[in-house]
Design a protein around this motif. Structure first.
Motif, short mmCIF file in Angstrom:
data_model
loop_
_atom_site.label_atom_id
_atom_site.label_comp_id
_atom_site.label_asym_id
_atom_site.label_seq_id
_atom_site.Cartn_x
_atom_site.Cartn_y
_atom_site.Cartn_z
N MET A 94 0.84 -1.17 0.00
CA MET A 94 0.00 0.00 0.00
C MET A 94 0.89 1.24 0.00
O MET A 94 0.85 2.05 0.89
CB MET A 94 -0.94 -0.01 1.20
N SER B 167 0.69 3.76 -1.55
CA SER B 167 -0.05 5.01 -1.68
C SER B 167 -0.18 5.75 -0.36
O SER B 167 -0.58 6.89 -0.32
CB SER B 167 -1.45 4.74 -2.23
N HIS C 242 -5.00 2.68 12.67
CA HIS C 242 -4.22 2.55 11.44
C HIS C 242 -3.05 3.52 11.46
O HIS C 242 -3.21 4.71 11.75
CB HIS C 242 -5.11 2.84 10.23
N TYR D 137 7.57 0.99 6.90
CA TYR D 137 6.24 0.45 6.63
C TYR D 137 6.11 -0.97 7.17
O TYR D 137 5.11 -1.31 7.81
CB TYR D 137 5.95 0.48 5.13
N LEU E 277 -1.79 -5.70 7.32
CA LEU E 277 -2.15 -4.29 7.26
C LEU E 277 -1.47 -3.53 8.39
O LEU E 277 -1.17 -4.11 9.44
CB LEU E 277 -3.67 -4.13 7.42
N LEU F 195 -10.25 1.04 3.22
CA LEU F 195 -9.68 -0.11 2.51
C LEU F 195 -10.23 -0.21 1.09
O LEU F 195 -9.48 -0.46 0.13
CB LEU F 195 -9.98 -1.40 3.26
N ASP G 161 -8.65 2.72 -0.92
CA ASP G 161 -7.19 2.85 -1.01
C ASP G 161 -6.50 1.55 -1.37
O ASP G 161 -5.39 1.56 -1.87
CB ASP G 161 -6.64 3.35 0.33
N TYR G 162 -7.16 0.42 -1.12
CA TYR G 162 -6.47 -0.86 -1.34
C TYR G 162 -7.21 -1.72 -2.36
O TYR G 162 -6.73 -1.96 -3.45
CB TYR G 162 -6.33 -1.61 -0.02
N PHE G 163 -8.42 -2.15 -2.02
CA PHE G 163 -9.12 -3.08 -2.89
C PHE G 163 -9.52 -2.43 -4.21
O PHE G 163 -9.60 -3.09 -5.23
CB PHE G 163 -10.36 -3.65 -2.19
N SER H 247 -7.73 -0.64 -5.92
CA SER H 247 -6.57 -0.64 -6.81
C SER H 247 -6.33 -2.00 -7.44
O SER H 247 -5.50 -2.15 -8.33
CB SER H 247 -5.32 -0.22 -6.03
N SER I 217 -11.81 -6.59 -6.52
CA SER I 217 -12.08 -5.25 -6.04
C SER I 217 -13.50 -5.09 -5.51
O SER I 217 -13.84 -4.07 -4.94
CB SER I 217 -11.84 -4.23 -7.16
#
Length: 314
Positions: free
Chosen positions: A1, A3, A98, A116, A136, A192, A195-197, A199, A205
């Motif tokens: 992630m 991003s 988070h 990270y 995560l 999520l 920002d994640y799924f 993508s 997705s």
């Protein structure tokens, strides 16, 4: 992630808090992140909290009771070293801590990846109805009392995470720092998805996301229960007398309210109280207490004081 790599201009500020000062009360948010109205009772007084909303309640120092869903929890509101930021979660819903990484533009991929990876945890997650694990930068909490001093977030619920933060650093200096925001579960799922799924390619997705929720009955929450000290096991008479009197004072303390509660708490667990407790070890030297029977009882009380000194609701 990757991003989550935000640009950085970092600014720091420090607030100095004094101990055990101010009014004899604590204000706490009570949050209802569920899709239904809930009704709780504080000391027998009913309080309705609409779906997806919160309210604020002011607790006087002393003993209180929380009732929800036919379950009941007694707790103490007391002075604490830092009042901090916290809220009450009567439904024991999931909240997600988070960690975001802020980095200057000249931060190398290697440096970013290293910090990270240090934030990553394996989290149980339910994807399309099937439970599994996902890595995560998050921790899941669902305690009734969620305290900032224990969980260390920088941005609370309803606070936006900024895209940039600032600090006076050398223009060419590569710099990274972490900031943690606490989310309600629904809001974190949106994060999520966006920002994640989002993508990912294809059907992945479109997954439905939730997190397992394991709670315990309110009556079984005893994390900060006052210790049950067996005085009969102490073979040092002077030490036994001291602890007997001290425990009597603690029992009286739990019946007090407001300023009397605060001043007595300071006497028992403030600097003078702690110094007196430490000096009590001199009552039971090895020649009088060769089996060291006083220390375990003494340590039970010290551990309780240390574990709760930063927490206003126990």
């Amino acid at each position: 992630m990757k991003s989550l790599k935000y640009s950085l201009i970092l600014t720091c500020s420090i607030t100095l808090c004094s101990c055990f000062s101010g009014p004899a009360k604590v204000e706490r948010v009570i949050d209802n992140p569920t899709s239904n109205e809930i009704v709780i009772a504080i000391d027998g007084k009913e309080l309705a909290i609409p779906a997806n909303s919160k309210t604020t309640y002011t607790f006087e120092y002393g003993k209180h009771n929380l009732t929800y869903n036919n379950e009941s929890l007694d707790f103490i509101v007391k002075p604490s070293k830092y009042s901090g930021d916290g809220f009450i979660n009567p439904t024991q819903s999931n909240y997600m801590l988070h960690t975001f990484i802020y980095a200057t533009n000249n931060t190398s991929d290697e440096a970013f990846d290293k910090i990270y990876k240090e934030t990553i945890n394996k989290i149980s997650i339910i994807l399309n109805g099937e439970e599994g694990e996902l890595e995560l930068p998050v921790i899941v909490v669902n305690d009734v009392f969620i305290e900032g001093e224990l969980n260390r977030w920088d941005y609370s619920i309803d606070q936006e995470i900024p895209e940039e933060i600032t600090e006076n650093i050398n223009e060419n200096q590569a710099f990274q720092t972490r900031k943690t925001k606490i989310y309600r579960e629904k809001e974190y799922i949106n994060l999520l998805q966006n920002d994640y799924f989002n993508s990912l390619e294809g059907e992945e997705s479109k997954v439905e996301i939730s997190f397992p929720n394991k709670t315990i009955k309110l009556a079984e929450i005893t994390k900060y229960a006052f210790p049950k000290i067996n005085l009969e096991e102490i073979k040092c008479d002077e030490g036994k007398k001291y602890l007997t009197k001290t425990l009597e004072n603690w029992q009286k303390f739990f019946t007090l309210t407001d300023n009397d509660f605060a001043s007595t708490y300071e006497d028992l667990s403030g600097e003078e109280g702690k110094e007196a407790l430490i000096r009590s070890l001199e009552l039971c030297p090895k020649k009088i207490d060769p089996e060291n029977t006083y220390f375990p009882a003494y340590k039970q009380l010290v551990d309780f004081i240390n574990d709760t000194r930063y927490i206003p609701l126990i």
